[in-house]
Design a protein around this motif. Structure first.
Motif, mmCIF file in Angstrom:
data_model
loop_
_atom_site.group_PDB
_atom_site.id
_atom_site.type_symbol
_atom_site.label_atom_id
_atom_site.label_comp_id
_atom_site.label_asym_id
_atom_site.label_seq_id
_atom_site.Cartn_x
_atom_site.Cartn_y
_atom_site.Cartn_z
ATOM 1 N N TYR A 175 -99.856 22.456 12.156
ATOM 2 C CA TYR A 175 -100.784 21.475 11.621
ATOM 3 C C TYR A 175 -102.225 21.865 11.960
ATOM 4 N N THR A 176 -103.148 21.464 11.112
ATOM 5 C CA THR A 176 -104.557 21.677 11.388
ATOM 6 C C THR A 176 -105.002 20.763 12.527
ATOM 7 N N SER A 177 -106.195 21.000 13.026
ATOM 8 C CA SER A 177 -106.643 20.316 14.243
ATOM 9 C C SER A 177 -106.782 18.813 14.066
ATOM 10 N N ASN A 178 -107.119 18.357 12.848
ATOM 11 C CA ASN A 178 -107.325 16.923 12.627
ATOM 12 C C ASN A 178 -106.112 16.212 12.045
ATOM 13 N N SER A 179 -105.034 16.931 11.823
ATOM 14 C CA SER A 179 -103.890 16.333 11.118
ATOM 15 C C SER A 179 -103.232 15.226 11.917
#
Length: 314
Positions: A175-179
């Motif tokens: 997952y991306t950092s803000n997900s």
């Protein structure tokens, strides 16, 4: 020695002992302690305490009723002795600290009713009502456990339905950092909407579906719109899954399903006003027979993107 003392069932009368009936005059005992065997639990108390209120115990220990005693002098009362100490405390002080659990309060109230202690009965009833009001849920959110259950809930609901599907583990990429933050924001928004529109919309959760985070909106048993909050990000070295938080879109679709609160089927003009057409310029006379009520709006937020939201240095 003051107060009541439960001596345990070991001191109960032996099996061969016979109980005898006899009258008991309160004046003959005064404030002396009497010995009570209540269902195997033994208590010491005074006649003055037992006769303070107009109860069955007063009738028993003021000479109006016969009492049973064994040969050792224990007065027998054929009731459960678990709450008898609490009853004695109420007779002494006119108030007690009630048990915390509803079942215990109900059991105490049953004993109070047997002994005709109306004041204690009223206390128990008031406490049960307060606990009912305290623990009455504001709204109930069903959690889907099978596709058949979901279908049954949606078809049988007389209200519009909003479903949030979230299944974070259903992903083969990182997952991306803000997900994770955005996934939590979607869940928090679901909770806020379920409280705000409680009684008007049925909110359900799905944790077994194929999507990672997806909103679905239903009216009169059919799907009206869908907002998918996940997309694929092509990072430098590998693919990543990104979870979005389209708050405004979710609010808009939730308000749209409120048009389906009434049991009647909305006309085509109302559906057209709340549906998202691709372009008004594309409509022609050939589209007049198109059934708008069969349309489902599917909004996918950045399904495929080359944007990497990770900060530099990560």
């Amino acid at each position: 020695m003051s107060g009541d003392t439960c001596l345990g069932s070991a001191l109960c009368p032996a099996a061969g002992h016979k109980a005898k009936a006899g009258g008991l005059k309160g004046g003959s005992l005064g404030n002396k302690y009497v010995r009570l065997n209540v269902g195997g639990s033994l208590y010491y108390t005074t006649v003055q305490v037992l006769t303070r209120h107009d109860t069955m115990l007063k009738a028993m220990f003021s000479g109006r009723m016969e009492v049973l005693t064994d040969k050792e002098g224990w007065i027998l009362i054929d009731r459960c002795g678990k709450h008898f100490g609490t009853i004695l405390n109420y007779l002494r002080d006119d108030t007690i600290a009630l048990p915390k659990h509803r079942q215990e309060i109900k059991a105490l109230m049953a004993e109070a009713k047997y002994y005709l202690i109306q004041g204690l009965v009223d206390m128990c009833q008031a406490a049960l009502q307060d606990k009912k009001d305290l623990y009455e849920p504001v709204c109930s959110i069903p959690i889907i456990t099978s596709p058949k259950e979901e279908e049954r809930l949606i078809e049988s609901s007389m209200k519009p339905v909003v479903k949030l599907l979230y299944n974070r583990s259903n992903n083969k990429y990182s997952y991306t950092s803000n997900s994770d933050d955005n996934l939590l924001k979607n869940i928090e928004l679901f909770d806020k909407l379920s409280l705000r529109f409680n009684g008007r919309v049925l909110f359900i959760k799905d944790v077994i579906g194929d999507e990672i985070c997806c909103w679905s909106f239903y009216g009169q048993g059919r799907k009206l719109a869908e907002v998918c909050c996940t997309s694929i990000v092509y990072a430098t070295e590998k693919k990543q899954t990104k979870v979005e938080f389209p708050e405004a879109r979710i609010y808009e679709e939730t308000l749209n399903v409120l048009l389906y609160e009434t049991p009647r089927v909305p006309d085509n003009s109302l559906l057209e006003a709340t549906s998202r057409s691709r372009s008004q310029a594309q409509h022609s006379e050939d589209d007049e027979g198109f059934e708008l009520r069969d349309r489902v709006r599917r909004i996918h937020v950045k399904r495929y993107s080359t944007y990497d939201d990770r900060q530099l240095g990560h």
